[in-house]
Design a protein around this motif. Structure first.
Motif, PDB file in Angstrom:
ATOM      1  N   PHE A 161       8.621 -13.975  12.569  1.00 52.84           N
ATOM      2  CA  PHE A 161       8.981 -15.034  11.638  1.00 52.84           C
ATOM      3  C   PHE A 161      10.324 -14.750  10.977  1.00 52.84           C
ATOM      4  O   PHE A 161      10.528 -13.707  10.347  1.00 52.84           O
ATOM      5  CB  PHE A 161       7.916 -15.224  10.553  1.00 52.84           C
ATOM      6  CG  PHE A 161       8.186 -16.441   9.725  1.00 52.84           C
ATOM      7  CD1 PHE A 161       7.760 -17.689  10.158  1.00 52.84           C
ATOM      8  CD2 PHE A 161       8.925 -16.363   8.559  1.00 52.84           C
ATOM      9  CE1 PHE A 161       8.049 -18.839   9.434  1.00 52.84           C
ATOM     10  CE2 PHE A 161       9.213 -17.496   7.824  1.00 52.84           C
ATOM     11  CZ  PHE A 161       8.779 -18.739   8.263  1.00 52.84           C
ATOM     12  N   SER A 162      11.251 -15.711  11.127  1.00 54.08           N
ATOM     13  CA  SER A 162      12.556 -15.608  10.472  1.00 54.08           C
ATOM     14  C   SER A 162      13.061 -16.990  10.082  1.00 54.08           C
ATOM     15  O   SER A 162      14.265 -17.186   9.895  1.00 54.08           O
ATOM     16  CB  SER A 162      13.574 -14.911  11.389  1.00 54.08           C
ATOM     17  OG  SER A 162      13.720 -15.599  12.616  1.00 54.08           O
ATOM     18  N   SER A 163      12.137 -17.934   9.976  1.00 45.68           N
ATOM     19  CA  SER A 163      12.489 -19.295   9.580  1.00 45.68           C
ATOM     20  C   SER A 163      12.520 -19.396   8.060  1.00 45.68           C
ATOM     21  O   SER A 163      12.458 -18.391   7.354  1.00 45.68           O
ATOM     22  CB  SER A 163      11.483 -20.281  10.187  1.00 45.68           C
ATOM     23  OG  SER A 163      11.539 -20.241  11.599  1.00 45.68           O
ATOM     24  N   GLY A 164      12.595 -20.620   7.561  1.00 39.90           N
ATOM     25  CA  GLY A 164      12.732 -20.817   6.130  1.00 39.90           C
ATOM     26  C   GLY A 164      11.419 -20.824   5.375  1.00 39.90           C
ATOM     27  O   GLY A 164      10.328 -20.841   5.968  1.00 39.90           O
ATOM     28  N   PRO A 165      11.501 -20.802   4.044  1.00 34.80           N
ATOM     29  CA  PRO A 165      10.288 -20.738   3.217  1.00 34.80           C
ATOM     30  C   PRO A 165       9.384 -21.954   3.367  1.00 34.80           C
ATOM     31  O   PRO A 165       8.165 -21.848   3.202  1.00 34.80           O
ATOM     32  CB  PRO A 165      10.833 -20.604   1.795  1.00 34.80           C
ATOM     33  CG  PRO A 165      12.244 -21.095   1.860  1.00 34.80           C
ATOM     34  CD  PRO A 165      12.732 -20.779   3.231  1.00 34.80           C
ATOM     35  N   GLU A 166       9.957 -23.119   3.701  1.00 30.66           N
ATOM     36  CA  GLU A 166       9.125 -24.319   3.838  1.00 30.66           C
ATOM     37  C   GLU A 166       8.194 -24.204   5.039  1.00 30.66           C
ATOM     38  O   GLU A 166       7.012 -24.571   4.959  1.00 30.66           O
ATOM     39  CB  GLU A 166       9.999 -25.567   3.960  1.00 30.66           C
ATOM     40  CG  GLU A 166      10.805 -25.903   2.720  1.00 30.66           C
ATOM     41  CD  GLU A 166      12.095 -25.101   2.613  1.00 30.66           C
ATOM     42  OE1 GLU A 166      12.434 -24.361   3.583  1.00 30.66           O
ATOM     43  OE2 GLU A 166      12.760 -25.197   1.576  1.00 30.66           O
ATOM     44  N   LEU A 167       8.708 -23.688   6.156  1.00 30.09           N
ATOM     45  CA  LEU A 167       7.840 -23.507   7.321  1.00 30.09           C
ATOM     46  C   LEU A 167       6.808 -22.419   7.062  1.00 30.09           C
ATOM     47  O   LEU A 167       5.655 -22.536   7.486  1.00 30.09           O
ATOM     48  CB  LEU A 167       8.672 -23.179   8.567  1.00 30.09           C
ATOM     49  CG  LEU A 167       7.866 -23.018   9.858  1.00 30.09           C
ATOM     50  CD1 LEU A 167       7.012 -24.239  10.161  1.00 30.09           C
ATOM     51  CD2 LEU A 167       8.796 -22.711  11.035  1.00 30.09           C
ATOM     52  N   ALA A 168       7.217 -21.371   6.356  1.00 26.17           N
ATOM     53  CA  ALA A 168       6.253 -20.325   6.005  1.00 26.17           C
ATOM     54  C   ALA A 168       5.109 -20.908   5.194  1.00 26.17           C
ATOM     55  O   ALA A 168       3.927 -20.633   5.467  1.00 26.17           O
ATOM     56  CB  ALA A 168       6.940 -19.208   5.222  1.00 26.17           C
TER      57      ALA A 168
END
Length: 268
Positions: A161-168
């Motif tokens: 995981f290295s996407s943004g906080p919204e996807l998290a």
């Protein structure tokens, strides 16, 4: 770090040519580092026989298979039935990796979405976890994962995981897991570490994505499963935990998500 502390590399690619002729030594180094399990991921079904052979040769190795989003344009489409049939193997423990990659392969976005939906349905049918690759496609990824879950629940890990906080947040709200790779150990990855720190520790896995993304002091060189302990050490720092406690937490998380692997180990 003590080798008596067990850890699992939840995502690696042991069939890649980077490891040709080295599997015995590679597995032995992993054992010495306390790595008691590895999941090797098939990203093209043409490579499936080799991936399966590795899992059948080494007791610690399990496997998963799917079509990587960056390969969708070049690979024959996979069906739900194809993936469900693979799940009959006792060491086949996950669906994927699948997902969306608009960073490198935006031109195949529609085909990627269609492939992702096939993999989601296979995860729903088999009750095996979906293994997701996401890059540059956070909004579409969150929407498709949510739509699939609303149709029928399934389990999932957001690999590397290295996407943004919204996807998290979208993934965590669905009960999914985030997997920490060597990216989280890089000096410039504070935003990624902050996203992990805000997540519940009972939703965290660790991985290498070997042969890619080696953590320091090996950065820039080939990664391998033994190095997952270095990523887990950084994870312990991120969560303010002792290494042994963090390792135990990620082991429990792996057992919960990859229940088929845990059950296989417990046979007999």
């Amino acid at each position: 770090m003590s080798a008596a502390i067990s850890i699992t590399d939840s995502h690696c690619h042991l069939d890649f040519p980077d490891f040709d002729g080295e599997h015995d030594a590679l597995i032995e180094r992993a054992r010495a580092a306390g790595v008691r399990r590895m999941v090797t991921i098939c990203t093209k079904l043409g490579n499936l026989d080799r991936v399966r052979e590795i899992a059948e040769t080494y007791g610690e190795v399990f496997f998963a298979a799917g079509i990587h989003p960056m390969s969708v344009a070049d690979e024959a489409p996979v069906s739900v039935d194809d993936l469900v049939a693979l799940a009959e193997h006792p060491k086949f423990v996950g669906i994927g990796e699948t997902g969306l990659d608009y960073h490198y392969t935006a031109e195949s976005a529609e085909a990627q979405k269609a492939s992702l939906r096939v993999h989601i349905e296979a995860a729903q049918v088999t009750r095996l976890p979906l293994i997701i690759h996401a890059r540059g496609a956070d909004d579409d990824m969150a929407r498709i994962l949510r739509e699939g879950y609303e149709a029928a629940p399934y389990s999932c890990v957001m690999h590397c995981f290295s996407s943004g906080p919204e996807l998290a947040k979208a993934a965590l709200d669905l009960g999914f897991y985030l997997s920490m790779s060597g990216i989280a150990t890089f000096p410039k990855s504070q935003e990624v570490r902050d996203i992990f720190a805000a997540a519940p520790v009972d939703r965290i896995l660790v991985e290498t994505d070997a042969p890619y993304l080696a953590p320091p002091p090996h950065r820039g060189r080939r990664n391998e499963p033994s190095y997952v302990a270095l990523t887990a050490q950084k994870g312990a720092e991120v969560f303010g935990m002792d290494y042994a406690d963090f390792a135990a937490a990620t082991e429990a998380n792996f057992d919960r998500l990859f229940a088929k692997a845990a059950a296989f180990e417990g046979r007999g």
